[in-house]
Design a protein around this motif. Structure first.
Motif, PDB file in Angstrom:
ATOM      1  N   ARG A 195      15.436   4.490  13.931  1.00 43.80           N
ATOM      2  CA  ARG A 195      15.449   3.426  14.943  1.00 43.80           C
ATOM      3  C   ARG A 195      16.357   2.279  14.515  1.00 43.80           C
ATOM      4  NH1 ARG A 195      10.109   0.729  16.009  1.00 43.80           N
ATOM      5  NH2 ARG A 195      11.483  -0.543  17.321  1.00 43.80           N
ATOM      6  N   ILE A 196      16.234   1.882  13.260  1.00 44.28           N
ATOM      7  CA  ILE A 196      17.057   0.785  12.758  1.00 44.28           C
ATOM      8  C   ILE A 196      18.527   1.175  12.793  1.00 44.28           C
ATOM      9  CG2 ILE A 196      17.633  -0.544  10.687  1.00 44.28           C
ATOM     10  CD1 ILE A 196      14.630  -0.520  10.002  1.00 44.28           C
ATOM     11  N   THR A 197      18.829   2.387  12.349  1.00 45.32           N
ATOM     12  CA  THR A 197      20.215   2.852  12.325  1.00 45.32           C
ATOM     13  C   THR A 197      20.828   2.823  13.720  1.00 45.32           C
ATOM     14  OG1 THR A 197      19.779   4.238  10.389  1.00 45.32           O
ATOM     15  CG2 THR A 197      21.706   4.807  11.713  1.00 45.32           C
ATOM     16  N   ALA A 198      20.057   3.229  14.712  1.00 49.11           N
ATOM     17  CA  ALA A 198      20.554   3.233  16.091  1.00 49.11           C
ATOM     18  C   ALA A 198      20.595   1.840  16.700  1.00 49.11           C
ATOM     19  CB  ALA A 198      19.679   4.145  16.950  1.00 49.11           C
ATOM     20  N   GLY A 199      19.814   0.913  16.140  1.00 49.53           N
ATOM     21  CA  GLY A 199      19.645  -0.387  16.775  1.00 49.53           C
ATOM     22  C   GLY A 199      20.519  -1.491  16.242  1.00 49.53           C
ATOM     23  N   ILE A 200      21.295  -1.243  15.178  1.00 52.01           N
ATOM     24  CA  ILE A 200      22.185  -2.270  14.636  1.00 52.01           C
ATOM     25  C   ILE A 200      23.591  -1.706  14.508  1.00 52.01           C
ATOM     26  CG2 ILE A 200      20.347  -3.507  13.437  1.00 52.01           C
ATOM     27  CD1 ILE A 200      21.231  -2.170  10.835  1.00 52.01           C
ATOM     28  N   ASP A 201      24.572  -2.602  14.439  1.00 47.57           N
ATOM     29  CA  ASP A 201      25.965  -2.148  14.458  1.00 47.57           C
ATOM     30  C   ASP A 201      26.605  -2.112  13.078  1.00 47.57           C
ATOM     31  OD1 ASP A 201      26.210  -4.836  13.960  1.00 47.57           O
ATOM     32  OD2 ASP A 201      27.506  -5.286  15.665  1.00 47.57           O
ATOM     33  N   ILE A 202      25.806  -2.189  12.016  1.00 45.67           N
ATOM     34  CA  ILE A 202      26.334  -2.045  10.661  1.00 45.67           C
ATOM     35  C   ILE A 202      25.714  -0.802  10.029  1.00 45.67           C
ATOM     36  CG2 ILE A 202      26.787  -4.503  10.372  1.00 45.67           C
ATOM     37  CD1 ILE A 202      24.232  -4.669   8.645  1.00 45.67           C
TER      38      ILE A 202
END
Length: 274
Positions: A195-202
């Motif tokens: 979820r975090i990987t998909a939800g941030i642009d870094i």
């Protein structure tokens, strides 16, 4: 971009640009020989404050000093030409204020040649991250299990289960919004890490956070089987060099005691050969 095809070390923005592309490869290193071994394979190499435990025999990372990080950072820098060098900021070197963090980060970069520093913390460190980035210090963030906070976290436990998941999601958004070029996710449920990987642009760099992260990092002594005090569940041993080393030392000791080593071929003649 891959480390094996690259001729020069990337910069933090190059690592950031790998978001969603080929997985980013990283390991920790603490010495020049080890850095040389991984230089061609890794996109970045981290001089982690884990050196306190795996090199200096400490029980946690809390006793690691700036001087230790700089000394090991200089050693690792001598072994790298293709991989980017990142160095951990040790406990107590950045938490007091953004100004303290800048002074110590600038010293680390100046004395080691590191391209970036890594610091632990989410929302509460966003102001410090933004302060550093605005002044030319690239920052890799680190959330989830943050070893420097192990006393307040209750030990080395999995983070982000249940209601805590939303707090970590907010941490990730905060460090990305503050300008970090990547973020380490340590010891999180794989679903949350995804979820975090998909939800941030870094890029997200996982350690015990599943295969869905943008990259992976391990402590090199763990994956080579050199550090044997304990074995985290998320570590895969790619070799058992600790066992091999113990066997080699035992064989050496046996041969010395039997006067089998040194053999004639290991000695020198009275006169130099023609």
């Amino acid at each position: 971009m891959s480390a094996t095809a690259r001729k020069t070390a990337p910069l933090p923005e190059d690592i950031r640009a790998m978001k969603g592309r080929a997985p980013i490869v990283s390991l920790t290193a603490y010495t020049t020989p080890m850095a040389r071994m991984m230089d061609a394979a890794c996109d970045f190499v981290l001089v982690g404050d884990s050196l306190g435990m795996v090199v200096h025999g400490m029980t946690s990372t809390l006793g690691v000093t700036m001087e230790m990080m700089i000394l090991h950072g200089q050693a690792v820098a001598r072994g790298l030409s293709r991989a980017m060098l990142v160095i951990d900021m040790p406990f107590g070197s950045y938490e007091e204020s953004p100004e303290q963090a800048f002074r110590n980060a600038a010293r680390i970069m100046r004395e080691t040649g590191a391209a970036a520093v890594k610091l632990e913390g989410g929302q509460h460190m966003a102001e410090t991250i933004a302060f550093l980035v605005a002044r030319g210090v690239p920052v890799m963030a680190h959330i989830g299990l943050t070893p420097q906070s192990m006393n307040t976290l209750g030990g080395y436990k999995v983070q982000g289960r249940g209601e805590a998941a939303e707090r970590l999601m907010a941490d990730a958004r905060a460090v990305a919004g503050a300008g970090a070029f990547s973020v380490v996710l340590e010891k999180l449920p794989s679903v949350l890490a995804d979820r975090i990987t998909a939800g941030i642009d870094i890029p997200t760099i996982g350690i015990g956070a599943g295969a869905g992260c943008d990259g992976q990092i391990l402590v090199v002594d763990d994956m080579l089987g050199l550090f044997t005090a304990f074995r985290p569940k998320f570590v895969k041993r790619y070799a058992e060099l600790g066992d091999a080393g113990e066997a080699a030392i035992a064989a050496y000791a046996e041969e010395v005691r039997a006067r089998a080593f040194p053999a004639p071929e290991h000695g020198f003649a009275e006169e130099a050969p023609n």
